[in-house]
Design an enzyme around this catalytic site. Structure first.
Site, PDB file in Angstrom:
ATOM      1  N   ASP A 208     -39.452  71.199  44.000  1.00 57.01           N
ATOM      2  CA  ASP A 208     -38.529  71.839  43.079  1.00 57.01           C
ATOM      3  C   ASP A 208     -38.815  73.469  43.282  1.00 57.01           C
ATOM      4  O   ASP A 208     -39.966  73.747  43.068  1.00 57.01           O
ATOM      5  CB  ASP A 208     -38.871  71.337  41.665  1.00 57.01           C
ATOM      6  CG  ASP A 208     -37.518  72.219  40.802  1.00 57.01           C
ATOM      7  OD1 ASP A 208     -36.296  71.832  41.112  1.00 57.01           O
ATOM      8  OD2 ASP A 208     -37.921  72.711  39.760  1.00 57.01           O
ATOM      9  N   GLU A 260     -54.482  63.941  55.508  1.00 55.83           N
ATOM     10  CA  GLU A 260     -55.652  63.150  55.305  1.00 55.83           C
ATOM     11  C   GLU A 260     -55.060  61.668  54.815  1.00 55.83           C
ATOM     12  O   GLU A 260     -56.113  60.878  54.703  1.00 55.83           O
ATOM     13  CB  GLU A 260     -56.373  63.680  53.962  1.00 55.83           C
ATOM     14  CG  GLU A 260     -57.011  65.124  54.454  1.00 55.83           C
ATOM     15  CD  GLU A 260     -57.609  65.797  52.899  1.00 55.83           C
ATOM     16  OE1 GLU A 260     -58.014  64.951  51.916  1.00 55.83           O
ATOM     17  OE2 GLU A 260     -57.951  66.818  53.026  1.00 55.83           O
TER      18      GLU A 260
END
Length: 547
Positions: A208, A260
């Protein structure tokens, strides 16, 4: 759509939790309700869901005021309900994207409560944008910035002894204080938040106000007035609080974190910046994967303007090896089955002003639906990523007659009712025509009233009905997937009449008629039709796919 880089060609369905499905009968949609309806979304043919905010919040801005980023608001259920939803979605082959609100939090978040208690000059206050006021006694705000919701973007605090204190920045409501993203503590906390949801298995985040985290040093005065908006986007003065270059180092760090994790985890930017060449910076190879295409969304019913924005979008996004994104409706915009029938010069054409009981003239519902269906058919044939908003597959119009005493959007209150705001696109959607609340929930009054006309758009009335908007979407999504249109390449067809667009994507040819005249179609088989072009004529406000 292949598993590798699924985000380049997917169709992602936005769920506004409080208005999707209510399982416990309190009038507000919830996670259990969403879970119960997920098979219907699989049947529709989408690839992923995006959940608008469901985290702990006092709900002063429908969940975009977060008080705990690592828990579910009791209004929607519990973390266990989220885990069930996610596992069910994954079992159906649907990816799950969650909304993250990093520009600001709720004024009830413990971090902000601590900042107020700690006082001026404290480490706690350094996490937010506290500043001294101007004037002899600091009685004026630090600058002239205005809230997106109307009114000033600054609120003054009161010291423990009752004297006026510093001001804090809130680009939205006063209950939504902005973080100071130059503070390493803030950055580290959000890395922890990202890990919390990634560890639970989410496939990505819609971010957002992704253009708002960085502010220009010194917080210089700036006003987005009529002169600003009338200046071409390419030469407008830099906005010191939206689109500032400092945001990009933040998203590079996030990108590294997501790498990751196994699989294709993604970031999608709500970055309302222009021109498209600037928006494309958010989706460079080491930042985010997607950015909402607002210039496409807000384009009026005009063929030449639409052709240009599609060309510009593909050019800008492909220049940074990112997919173009396409979207016609969301929880902040007037639903496109209504918006596309509005006078393009009317003030009501914008998202914040909205449409209400006293708005005149009202749009023509039949014209809006015809244009909306045609625009949807055109959008779903474009290469790249498509976002859908719940209910658009039913052809839902904007709810325009919400009484003032039922409204919820802070925009309505901050403008003293001058702007109706966004409630009209957030009304609970209809599932079954004859059920209580049209199947949204079997008890309780919905948090926003459903107009009687929503009965006619109920999903069960459209299922299996040839020519219904639901079946149009199902067919388009099936053909899109079968013919890999999301991974395709767009080729324009030249020589069509003014305001008739034609393009090819793979072996599919698409025409959409923005003009006031019939267009005689070339020879070929029609495989998708937003209206009735069986006679070989494409009528105004209609679209076809041909092979």
């Amino acid at each position: 759509m292949s598993e590798k880089e699924w985000w380049r060609s997917s169709v992602i369905y936005q769920i506004y939790p409080r208005s999707f499905a209510d399982a416990n009968g309190d009038g507000i949609g919830d996670l259990a309700g969403i879970t119960s309806r997920l098979p219907k979304l699989k049947e529709l043919g989408v690839d992923a869901i995006w959940l608008s905010p469901f985290m702990t919040s006092p709900q002063k801005d429908a969940g975009y005021d977060v008080a705990n980023y690592c828990d579910v608001d009791p209004l929607f259920g519990a973390l266990a309900d989220f885990d069930t939803l996610e596992s069910t979605a994954h079992g159906l082959g649907l990816k799950v994207i969650v909304d993250l609100v990093p520009n600001h939090c709720s004024s009830e978040h413990p971090w902000f409560v601590e900042a107020l208690a700690a006082g001026e000059g404290s480490e706690e206050r350094a996490r937010f944008m506290f500043r001294e006021g101007k004037g002899v006694n600091g009685e004026l705000p630090p600058n002239n910035w205005e809230s997106v919701f109307g009114g000033p973007a600054w609120t003054r605090t009161t010291n423990p002894d009752g004297t006026p204190g510093h001001w804090y920045l809130h680009l939205f409501d006063s209950s939504q204080p902005d973080f100071d993203w130059t503070n390493r503590w803030v950055r580290d906390r959000f890395l922890e938040i990202l890990r919390f949801w990634l560890d639970r298995g989410v496939d990505g985040f819609r971010v957002d106000v992704a253009h708002g985290l960085s502010k220009a040093p010194g917080l210089p005065d700036f006003r987005r007035d009529e002169a600003y908006w009338n200046t071409p986007a390419e030469v407008r003065p830099d906005n010191p609080y939206f689109g500032h270059e400092g945001v990009h180092e933040i998203y590079r760090e996030w990108h590294q974190l997501l790498e990751e994790y196994p699989g294709e985890r993604i970031l999608c930017a709500e970055a309302f910046v222009e021109p498209l060449t600037k928006m494309a910076k958010w989706v460079r190879s080491d930042e985010m994967q997607q950015a909402f295409n607002f210039p496409f969304l807000v384009t009026r019913w005009n063929g030449e303007q639409m052709r240009q924005v599609i060309k510009d979008s593909i050019s800008a996004f492909h220049a940074v090896d990112a997919p173009s994104t396409w979207v016609l409706s969301n929880h902040d915009q007037i639903r496109h089955a209504t918006r596309l029938a509005l006078d393009p010069n009317a003030k009501t054409a914008d998202r914040i002003t909205g449409i209400g009981p006293l708005t005149e003239p009202k749009p023509d519902n039949a014209l809006g639906l015809a244009r909306g269906r045609a625009a949807s058919a055109m959008m779903l044939a474009l290469p790249g990523v498509t976002y859908m908003y719940q209910g658009e597959e039913l052809g839902l119009p904007e709810a325009m007659d919400i009484p003032d005493d039922k409204r919820q959007d802070p925009t309505f209150f901050r403008t003293a009712g001058e702007s109706y705001g966004r409630d009209g696109c957030r009304v609970p959607i209809p599932w079954e025509a004859e059920a209580t609340n049209y199947g949204f929930g079997l008890a309780g009054e919905p948090w926003l009233p459903q107009p009687a006309v929503y009965r006619d758009f109920a999903r069960d009335l459209q299922e299996g009905v040839p020519g219904s908007t639901l079946e149009l979407y199902k067919a388009a999504l099936a053909i899109r997937k079968d013919r890999a249109l999301g991974d395709g390449i767009l080729e324009w067809i030249e020589g069509t009449p003014e305001n008739v667009l034609g393009f090819r994507n793979g072996d599919v040819t698409v025409f959409i008629n923005y003009s006031q005249d019939d267009f005689v179609l070339p020879d070929g088989d029609i495989i998708l039709d937003s209206a009735d072009s069986s006679s070989g004529v494409l009528t105004p406000a209609s679209a076809v796919w041909m092979v």
